[in-house]
Design an enzyme around this catalytic site. Structure first.
Site, PDB file in Angstrom:
ATOM      1  N   ARG A 271       0.789  -1.240   0.000  1.00 57.75           N
ATOM      2  CA  ARG A 271       0.000   0.000   0.000  1.00 57.75           C
ATOM      3  C   ARG A 271       0.814   1.281   0.000  1.00 57.75           C
ATOM      4  O   ARG A 271       0.449   2.253  -0.641  1.00 57.75           O
ATOM      5  CB  ARG A 271      -0.904   0.016   1.233  1.00 57.75           C
ATOM      6  CG  ARG A 271      -2.198  -0.626   0.919  1.00 57.75           C
ATOM      7  CD  ARG A 271      -3.156  -0.561   2.044  1.00 57.75           C
ATOM      8  NE  ARG A 271      -4.110  -1.620   1.763  1.00 57.75           N
ATOM      9  CZ  ARG A 271      -4.941  -2.133   2.633  1.00 57.75           C
ATOM     10  NH1 ARG A 271      -4.940  -1.679   3.863  1.00 57.75           N
ATOM     11  NH2 ARG A 271      -5.770  -3.079   2.280  1.00 57.75           N
ATOM     12  N   HIS A 326      -6.821   5.245   6.583  1.00 57.16           N
ATOM     13  CA  HIS A 326      -7.520   3.956   6.596  1.00 57.16           C
ATOM     14  C   HIS A 326      -7.268   3.145   7.850  1.00 57.16           C
ATOM     15  O   HIS A 326      -8.197   2.568   8.427  1.00 57.16           O
ATOM     16  CB  HIS A 326      -7.061   3.160   5.366  1.00 57.16           C
ATOM     17  CG  HIS A 326      -7.710   1.826   5.239  1.00 57.16           C
ATOM     18  ND1 HIS A 326      -9.076   1.672   5.137  1.00 57.16           N
ATOM     19  CD2 HIS A 326      -7.191   0.567   5.197  1.00 57.16           C
ATOM     20  CE1 HIS A 326      -9.367   0.378   5.032  1.00 57.16           C
ATOM     21  NE2 HIS A 326      -8.247  -0.312   5.086  1.00 57.16           N
TER      22      HIS A 326
HETATM   23  C1  LIG Z   1     -13.817   0.156   4.791  1.00 56.16           C
HETATM   24  C2  LIG Z   1     -12.851  -0.742   5.496  1.00 56.16           C
HETATM   25  C3  LIG Z   1     -12.454  -1.936   4.906  1.00 56.16           C
HETATM   26  C4  LIG Z   1     -11.549  -2.775   5.557  1.00 56.16           C
HETATM   27  N1  LIG Z   1     -11.234  -3.976   4.999  1.00 56.16           N
HETATM   28  C5  LIG Z   1     -10.423  -4.826   5.685  1.00 56.16           C
HETATM   29  C6  LIG Z   1     -10.162  -6.138   5.197  1.00 56.16           C
HETATM   30  O1  LIG Z   1     -10.676  -6.545   4.173  1.00 56.16           O
HETATM   31  N2  LIG Z   1      -9.321  -6.945   5.898  1.00 56.16           N
HETATM   32  C7  LIG Z   1      -8.742  -6.538   7.056  1.00 56.16           C
HETATM   33  O2  LIG Z   1      -7.971  -7.306   7.655  1.00 56.16           O
HETATM   34  N3  LIG Z   1      -8.988  -5.303   7.548  1.00 56.16           N
HETATM   35  C8  LIG Z   1      -9.821  -4.458   6.903  1.00 56.16           C
HETATM   36  N4  LIG Z   1     -10.077  -3.228   7.416  1.00 56.16           N
HETATM   37  C9  LIG Z   1      -9.532  -2.898   8.737  1.00 56.16           C
HETATM   38  C10 LIG Z   1     -10.285  -3.703   9.768  1.00 56.16           C
HETATM   39  O3  LIG Z   1     -11.637  -3.734   9.422  1.00 56.16           O
HETATM   40  C11 LIG Z   1     -10.137  -3.100  11.147  1.00 56.16           C
HETATM   41  O4  LIG Z   1      -8.786  -2.916  11.461  1.00 56.16           O
HETATM   42  C12 LIG Z   1     -10.748  -4.015  12.179  1.00 56.16           C
HETATM   43  O5  LIG Z   1     -12.047  -4.374  11.807  1.00 56.16           O
HETATM   44  C13 LIG Z   1     -10.762  -3.321  13.507  1.00 56.16           C
HETATM   45  O6  LIG Z   1     -11.526  -4.092  14.389  1.00 56.16           O
HETATM   46  P1  LIG Z   1     -11.621  -3.686  15.909  1.00 56.16           P
HETATM   47  O7  LIG Z   1     -12.535  -4.672  16.544  1.00 56.16           O
HETATM   48  O8  LIG Z   1     -10.269  -3.514  16.459  1.00 56.16           O
HETATM   49  O9  LIG Z   1     -12.273  -2.230  15.912  1.00 56.16           O
HETATM   50  P2  LIG Z   1     -13.673  -1.702  15.340  1.00 56.16           P
HETATM   51  O10 LIG Z   1     -14.286  -2.644  14.396  1.00 56.16           O
HETATM   52  O11 LIG Z   1     -13.401  -0.312  14.879  1.00 56.16           O
HETATM   53  O12 LIG Z   1     -14.599  -1.636  16.622  1.00 56.16           O
HETATM   54  C14 LIG Z   1     -14.360  -0.700  17.636  1.00 56.16           C
HETATM   55  C15 LIG Z   1     -15.501  -0.791  18.641  1.00 56.16           C
HETATM   56  O13 LIG Z   1     -15.177  -0.004  19.787  1.00 56.16           O
HETATM   57  C16 LIG Z   1     -16.288   0.792  20.155  1.00 56.16           C
HETATM   58  N5  LIG Z   1     -15.764   1.927  20.906  1.00 56.16           N
HETATM   59  C17 LIG Z   1     -14.840   2.842  20.537  1.00 56.16           C
HETATM   60  N6  LIG Z   1     -14.588   3.696  21.548  1.00 56.16           N
HETATM   61  C18 LIG Z   1     -15.360   3.291  22.596  1.00 56.16           C
HETATM   62  C19 LIG Z   1     -15.553   3.744  23.926  1.00 56.16           C
HETATM   63  N7  LIG Z   1     -14.879   4.797  24.408  1.00 56.16           N
HETATM   64  N8  LIG Z   1     -16.447   3.100  24.708  1.00 56.16           N
HETATM   65  C20 LIG Z   1     -17.134   2.021  24.255  1.00 56.16           C
HETATM   66  N9  LIG Z   1     -16.982   1.545  22.999  1.00 56.16           N
HETATM   67  C21 LIG Z   1     -16.108   2.166  22.187  1.00 56.16           C
HETATM   68  C22 LIG Z   1     -16.948   1.108  18.825  1.00 56.16           C
HETATM   69  O14 LIG Z   1     -18.274   1.515  19.017  1.00 56.16           O
HETATM   70  C23 LIG Z   1     -16.834  -0.264  18.147  1.00 56.16           C
HETATM   71  O15 LIG Z   1     -17.835  -1.123  18.635  1.00 56.16           O
HETATM   72  C24 LIG Z   1     -11.007  -2.378   6.801  1.00 56.16           C
HETATM   73  C25 LIG Z   1     -11.399  -1.177   7.398  1.00 56.16           C
HETATM   74  C26 LIG Z   1     -12.324  -0.376   6.761  1.00 56.16           C
HETATM   75  C27 LIG Z   1     -12.746   0.904   7.431  1.00 56.16           C
END
Ligand SMILES: Cc1cc2nc3c(=O)[nH]c(=O)nc-3n(C[C@H](O)[C@H](O)[C@H](O)COP(=O)(O)OP(=O)(O)OC[C@H]3O[C@@H](n4cnc5c(N)ncnc54)[C@H](O)[C@@H]3O)c2cc1C
Length: 472
Positions: A271, A326
């Site tokens: 990337r 991203h």
């Molecule tokens: C459009 C897009 C496409 C992507 N495609 C891919 C892919 O194909 N493959 C891949 O590996 N990665 C991909 N990524 C990256 C990947 O999706 C993310 O890195 C990953 O899903 C993050 O997951 P997470 O559970 O860490 O956080 P998130 O899914 O962001 O969840 C965070 C959670 O924390 C909660 N939260 C935040 N702050 C607080 C707080 N203070 N109190 C309570 N709750 C809170 C939010 O409400 C949410 O529920 C993509 C990202 C995007 C945006």
């Protein structure tokens, strides 16, 4: 400031309900823990929901853990923590199989073979996906269903964590808008910070609140200068602006062309390289387009649907694209069991800095990271002895929110290309996390991976493997 009512203590409090939080909660509950899951958004409405490409894992008979590791390390540009990357690549295949056992249907051929995509920086097809490019939607929907059905998990939706409860250097729980939750282990799963930048692929809530909570509680953060910009976010006025078009389309033959019709970059390079190619083109006043015409877009129905909403037909039209913020590579420093530098506090998913991604994340390694390290953190967290907080919970003020000025400043001063003058200006921003990002980026006087400084355009080999740590 009133103190929220105390709820009965939990073994494990998980903050965030994206892929990492949902899965960590399930594994911890499966290990016999009483889990409280707190999420500011409703379950299944997170960045994870939007994930398109899928999960990287060496599942093809032609592939191997070593090849996946080599690609991860190569993409990381000398900043990857090799030990953590080894864990990721070794354990990702089993996590995909386990998700299948949990009821997530990864796409398979008519003959039952797992369909694996090719994405930038990967030398093999190794990205497992569900519903074509709707992987995140499928994964979060099923995990949410399982969490809701699990008696050992109490869900607090639409409520935000406002402070971590810390006593004598030990994290003893979390305070939300509505409750103080004593917990033997507290796991941050709050996602990334890309929505701090004006142009982003992320939902608006991705502003790094977990990073701020951890920093305020005294846990170390690292590598905040490494914001990964995705090269192919749609660039049109209106709602579709910033919509991501997965690089799996490039793996299936999509081309990047300039407004004069010429190719200007290897579409399947990692990337940082593709983004640099786009930036060079755009700084010469030119525009970039994704040519989806060589691709069978039936495999990407949600992309076709979203483009159609803006009157773009990928079988006929070139799609204008430009980089957008991203993925936050930096975050809460964690070890191989998800433990932060603050006892009792864990972190999983995008809010962490495991070191796996180095200075440039290999595509689709982040969902794998959520599951590999989510499981490890859950299994370690359930073993924490239950503390008895002796004092009252801390008062929890509503957190500072970044305004549009901060988002514009991050894009202008810490965007795909930066220099000292812009970063020094950003260092005076009213939003604390923006200031931390500025100081990390100022401190790294070189260009590496997704951190490109016009005033220090070369890699400094002396900084190989060196991480920028904020707080301790
Ligand atoms: C459009 C897009 C496409 C992507 N495609 C891919 C892919 O194909 N493959 C891949 O590996 N990665 C991909 N990524 C990256 C990947 O999706 C993310 O890195 C990953 O899903 C993050 O997951 P997470 O559970 O860490 O956080 P998130 O899914 O962001 O969840 C965070 C959670 O924390 C909660 N939260 C935040 N702050 C607080 C707080 N203070 N109190 C309570 N709750 C809170 C939010 O409400 C949410 O529920 C993509 C990202 C995007 C945006």
């Amino acid at each position: 400031m009133s103190i929220p009512p105390l709820i009965e203590s939990a073994d494990v409090a998980v903050v965030g309900a994206g892929a990492a939080g949902l899965y960590t909660a399930l594994i911890a509950a499966g290990g016999g823990a009483r889990v409280v899951l707190v999420s500011s958004s409703p379950l299944a409405q997170s960045a994870s929901y939007w994930a398109q490409g899928g999960l990287a894992a060496a599942l093809d008979p032609e592939d191997s853990v070593d090849l996946h590791l080599a690609d991860t390390v190569a993409a990381g540009r000398g900043a990857t923590n090799r030990r953590m990357a080894e864990i990721l690549c070794a354990e990702a295949p089993e996590r995909v199989r386990e998700l299948e056992r949990l009821g997530i249907s990864f796409d398979r051929s008519a003959g039952g073979e797992l369909l694996l995509s090719l994405e930038g920086g990967h030398t093999r097809r190794r990205v497992a996906h569900a519903g074509g490019s709707a992987t995140g939607r499928h994964v979060t929907a099923r995990l949410s269903e399982l969490v809701t059905a699990e008696d050992g998990i109490e869900v607090h939706e639409r409520t935000s964590a406002r402070a971590l409860w810390v006593e004598d250097g030990l994290c003893t729980g979390v305070v939300t808008e509505s409750a103080a939750i004593p917990a033997a282990a507290t796991v941050l799963a709050t996602g990334g910070a890309a929505a701090l930048w004006q142009r982003t692929t992320n939902p608006r809530g991705a502003i790094g609140t977990g990073l701020t909570l951890a920093h305020d509680a005294g846990a170390a953060l690292a590598d905040l200068e490494f914001m990964q910009f995705h090269p192919t976010a749609v660039a049109v006025p209106g709602e579709l602006d910033g919509f991501l078009v997965t690089e799996a389309v490039r793996g299936d033959g999509a081309l990047l062309v300039s407004d004069e019709g010429d190719r200007f970059v290897d579409e399947l390079a990692p990337r940082d390289e593709v983004t640099l190619g786009m930036q060079s083109l755009m700084s010469a006043g030119r525009r970039a387009f994704l040519d989806l015409r060589p691709v069978d877009m039936r495999a990407f129905p949600n992309i076709v649907e979203r483009l159609a909403g803006a009157g773009i037909d990928p079988e006929r039209d070139l799609v204008p694209v430009a980089p957008a913020a991203h993925y936050m590579i930096g975050g809460v420093v964690t070890d191989e069991h998800g433990r932060s530098t603050l006892r009792g506090l864990y972190a999983v998913g995008e809010c962490t800095c495991t070191g796996v991604h180095g200075a440039n994340r290999l595509a689709s390694n982040s969902l794998s990271e959520c599951f590999v390290f989510g499981r490890r953190a859950a299994l370690c967290a359930v073993e924490e002895p239950v503390p008895a907080p002796s004092g009252p919970p801390p008062s929890a003020h509503p957190p500072a929110r970044p305004d549009e000025g901060t988002r514009a400043a991050l894009w202008r001063d810490a965007g795909p290309v930066r220099d000292a003058a812009g970063l020094e200006r950003l260092a005076g921003d009213p939003y604390p996390l923006a200031r931390l990002i500025a100081s990390s980026a100022l401190g790294r006087r070189e260009s590496r991976g997704c951190h490109l400084r016009t005033d220090h355009p070369a890699v400094d080999p002396a900084l190989d493997g060196v991480h920028t740590v904020a707080g301790a």
